[in-house]
Design a protein around this motif. Structure first.
Motif, PDB file in Angstrom:
ATOM      1  N   ALA A   1       0.825  -1.213   0.000  1.00  0.00           N
ATOM      2  CA  ALA A   1       0.000   0.000   0.000  1.00  0.00           C
ATOM      3  C   ALA A   1       0.854   1.255   0.000  1.00  0.00           C
ATOM      4  N   SER A   2       2.100   1.147   0.463  1.00  0.00           N
ATOM      5  CA  SER A   2       2.972   2.323   0.544  1.00  0.00           C
ATOM      6  C   SER A   2       3.789   2.547  -0.718  1.00  0.00           C
ATOM      7  N   VAL A   3       3.800   1.584  -1.648  1.00  0.00           N
ATOM      8  CA  VAL A   3       4.664   1.725  -2.836  1.00  0.00           C
ATOM      9  C   VAL A   3       3.930   1.528  -4.157  1.00  0.00           C
ATOM     10  N   VAL A   4       2.687   1.058  -4.118  1.00  0.00           N
ATOM     11  CA  VAL A   4       1.954   0.795  -5.356  1.00  0.00           C
ATOM     12  C   VAL A   4       0.930   1.903  -5.592  1.00  0.00           C
ATOM     13  N   PHE A   5       1.121   2.628  -6.693  1.00  0.00           N
ATOM     14  CA  PHE A   5       0.205   3.699  -7.070  1.00  0.00           C
ATOM     15  C   PHE A   5      -0.056   3.612  -8.572  1.00  0.00           C
ATOM     16  N   PRO A   6      -1.301   3.708  -9.001  1.00  0.00           N
ATOM     17  CA  PRO A   6      -1.622   3.527 -10.420  1.00  0.00           C
ATOM     18  C   PRO A   6      -0.983   4.568 -11.337  1.00  0.00           C
ATOM     19  N   ASP A   7      -0.657   5.749 -10.792  1.00  0.00           N
ATOM     20  CA  ASP A   7      -0.092   6.797 -11.633  1.00  0.00           C
ATOM     21  C   ASP A   7       1.437   6.879 -11.549  1.00  0.00           C
ATOM     22  N   VAL A   8       2.066   5.926 -10.871  1.00  0.00           N
ATOM     23  CA  VAL A   8       3.530   5.867 -10.809  1.00  0.00           C
ATOM     24  C   VAL A   8       3.974   4.702 -11.697  1.00  0.00           C
ATOM     25  N   ASP A   9       4.270   5.018 -12.961  1.00  0.00           N
ATOM     26  CA  ASP A   9       4.552   3.959 -13.927  1.00  0.00           C
ATOM     27  C   ASP A   9       6.044   3.692 -14.119  1.00  0.00           C
ATOM     28  N   TRP A  10       6.893   4.339 -13.337  1.00  0.00           N
ATOM     29  CA  TRP A  10       8.333   4.140 -13.475  1.00  0.00           C
ATOM     30  C   TRP A  10       8.889   3.244 -12.354  1.00  0.00           C
ATOM     31  N   ILE A  11       7.983   2.630 -11.601  1.00  0.00           N
ATOM     32  CA  ILE A  11       8.368   1.668 -10.567  1.00  0.00           C
ATOM     33  C   ILE A  11       7.705   0.327 -10.850  1.00  0.00           C
ATOM     34  N   THR A  12       8.487  -0.742 -10.796  1.00  0.00           N
ATOM     35  CA  THR A  12       7.983  -2.104 -10.912  1.00  0.00           C
ATOM     36  C   THR A  12       8.146  -2.790  -9.561  1.00  0.00           C
ATOM     37  N   VAL A  13       7.079  -3.384  -9.060  1.00  0.00           N
ATOM     38  CA  VAL A  13       7.106  -4.015  -7.737  1.00  0.00           C
ATOM     39  C   VAL A  13       7.017  -5.527  -7.894  1.00  0.00           C
ATOM     40  N   THR A  14       7.942  -6.230  -7.255  1.00  0.00           N
ATOM     41  CA  THR A  14       7.977  -7.696  -7.298  1.00  0.00           C
ATOM     42  C   THR A  14       8.012  -8.245  -5.879  1.00  0.00           C
ATOM     43  N   VAL A  15       7.092  -9.138  -5.568  1.00  0.00           N
ATOM     44  CA  VAL A  15       7.084  -9.843  -4.283  1.00  0.00           C
ATOM     45  C   VAL A  15       7.630 -11.241  -4.514  1.00  0.00           C
ATOM     46  N   ILE A  16       8.589 -11.642  -3.689  1.00  0.00           N
ATOM     47  CA  ILE A  16       9.132 -12.993  -3.779  1.00  0.00           C
ATOM     48  C   ILE A  16       8.740 -13.753  -2.508  1.00  0.00           C
ATOM     49  N   ASP A  17       7.808 -14.677  -2.650  1.00  0.00           N
ATOM     50  CA  ASP A  17       7.275 -15.454  -1.534  1.00  0.00           C
ATOM     51  C   ASP A  17       8.231 -16.610  -1.236  1.00  0.00           C
ATOM     52  N   ASP A  18       8.807 -16.605  -0.031  1.00  0.00           N
ATOM     53  CA  ASP A  18       9.810 -17.601   0.341  1.00  0.00           C
ATOM     54  C   ASP A  18       9.141 -18.850   0.928  1.00  0.00           C
ATOM     55  N   CYS A  19       8.297 -19.483   0.098  1.00  0.00           N
ATOM     56  CA  CYS A  19       7.597 -20.721   0.473  1.00  0.00           C
ATOM     57  C   CYS A  19       6.746 -20.544   1.730  1.00  0.00           C
ATOM     58  N   SER A  20       5.948 -19.504   1.757  1.00  0.00           N
ATOM     59  CA  SER A  20       5.047 -19.294   2.889  1.00  0.00           C
ATOM     60  C   SER A  20       3.976 -20.377   2.932  1.00  0.00           C
ATOM     61  N   THR A  21       3.477 -20.637   4.139  1.00  0.00           N
ATOM     62  CA  THR A  21       2.304 -21.501   4.292  1.00  0.00           C
ATOM     63  C   THR A  21       1.026 -20.676   4.357  1.00  0.00           C
ATOM     64  N   GLU A  22       1.174 -19.361   4.529  1.00  0.00           N
ATOM     65  CA  GLU A  22       0.022 -18.455   4.511  1.00  0.00           C
ATOM     66  C   GLU A  22      -0.457 -18.265   3.072  1.00  0.00           C
ATOM     67  N   ASN A  23      -1.744 -17.967   2.926  1.00  0.00           N
ATOM     68  CA  ASN A  23      -2.329 -17.742   1.600  1.00  0.00           C
ATOM     69  C   ASN A  23      -2.262 -16.252   1.257  1.00  0.00           C
ATOM     70  N   TYR A  24      -1.596 -15.930   0.153  1.00  0.00           N
ATOM     71  CA  TYR A  24      -1.459 -14.544  -0.277  1.00  0.00           C
ATOM     72  C   TYR A  24      -2.417 -14.179  -1.413  1.00  0.00           C
ATOM     73  N   GLN A  25      -3.384 -15.035  -1.688  1.00  0.00           N
ATOM     74  CA  GLN A  25      -4.216 -14.801  -2.865  1.00  0.00           C
ATOM     75  C   GLN A  25      -4.961 -13.470  -2.801  1.00  0.00           C
ATOM     76  N   TYR A  26      -5.485 -13.134  -1.615  1.00  0.00           N
ATOM     77  CA  TYR A  26      -6.237 -11.873  -1.540  1.00  0.00           C
ATOM     78  C   TYR A  26      -5.314 -10.671  -1.745  1.00  0.00           C
ATOM     79  N   ILE A  27      -4.025 -10.809  -1.393  1.00  0.00           N
ATOM     80  CA  ILE A  27      -3.062  -9.745  -1.656  1.00  0.00           C
ATOM     81  C   ILE A  27      -2.818  -9.625  -3.156  1.00  0.00           C
TER      82      ILE A  27
END
Length: 213
Positions: free
Chosen positions: A20-46
């Protein structure tokens, strides 16, 4: 222009806060990548909430250093910002501050902003050992083969040797050329949030001196 890489392990609440602090629809010069380190939690809603974010997953729980390395191999922007899950950039305008400083100082290899450590509530802008608040030139990291520690026993302090290598190389370059290669701005743009249940926090003393060189 900038790849933001966020390793995540079993902390969907923290990940939601960070994105929420880094993703903005009008900031197109930033690419955000999440790397999930084999979590057991479900990140689907994220993933559903932040559909313009790239989600990757490691094949085994390998610690934050190797997770960042994997994401770095699969991204391509000329600058890299590593953010830990739960940490935040204070506002969208801080992102524009980052962009302006980089564009106006293209000869630097590392940019360092101030950051607040929420565990101590202190302002920091450490240019040596810490990853928070740092923007790295991808060309610099790649040309010198600088990677974060990975493998068993590197859960804590995984960024220490990387940043020490960066500083030592840039210090030698400065001595040869008379130029500075690290741009330090004390403006606090970043906040680290301590997670006492994280592997890094729990294993800090045990694993700190077991890093690979």
């Amino acid at each position: 222009m900038i790849d933001i890489i966020i390793p995540a392990y079993n902390d969907p609440v923290g990940l939601d806060r960070t994105l929420a602090s880094v993703v903005f629809p009008d900031v197109d010069w930033i690419t955000v990548t999440v790397i999930d380190d084999c979590s057991t939690e479900n990140y689907q809603y994220i993933q559903d909430k932040f559909s313009n974010v790239t989600f990757l997953k490691t094949h085994w729980n390998c610690g934050p250093g190797e997770a960042r390395n994997m994401a770095r191999r699969l991204t391509k922007e000329p600058y890299i910002l590593f953010i830990d899950c739960g940490d935040i950039i204070y506002s969208k305008w801080c992102l524009y501050e980052i962009k302006d400083v980089i564009l106006n100082n293209p000869d630097y290899y590392i940019y360092q902003w101030g950051w607040i450590d929420d565990e101590t509530n202190l302002l920091r802008y450490d240019t040596h050992h810490s990853t928070p608040g740092k923007i790295y030139s991808r060309d610099f990291l790649e040309s010198h083969g600088i990677w974060q520690c990975n493998g068993k026993g590197s859960y804590a302090g995984e960024d220490l040797s990387m940043n020490m290598a960066c500083v030592n190389i840039l210090r030698e370059l400065s001595e040869k050329t008379g130029k500075e290669y690290i741009k330090v701005n004390q403006l606090p743009i970043y906040s680290t949030v301590t997670n006492p249940n994280s592997l890094t926090h729990k294993n800090n003393k045990e694993f700190m001196y077991k890093q690979t060189p």
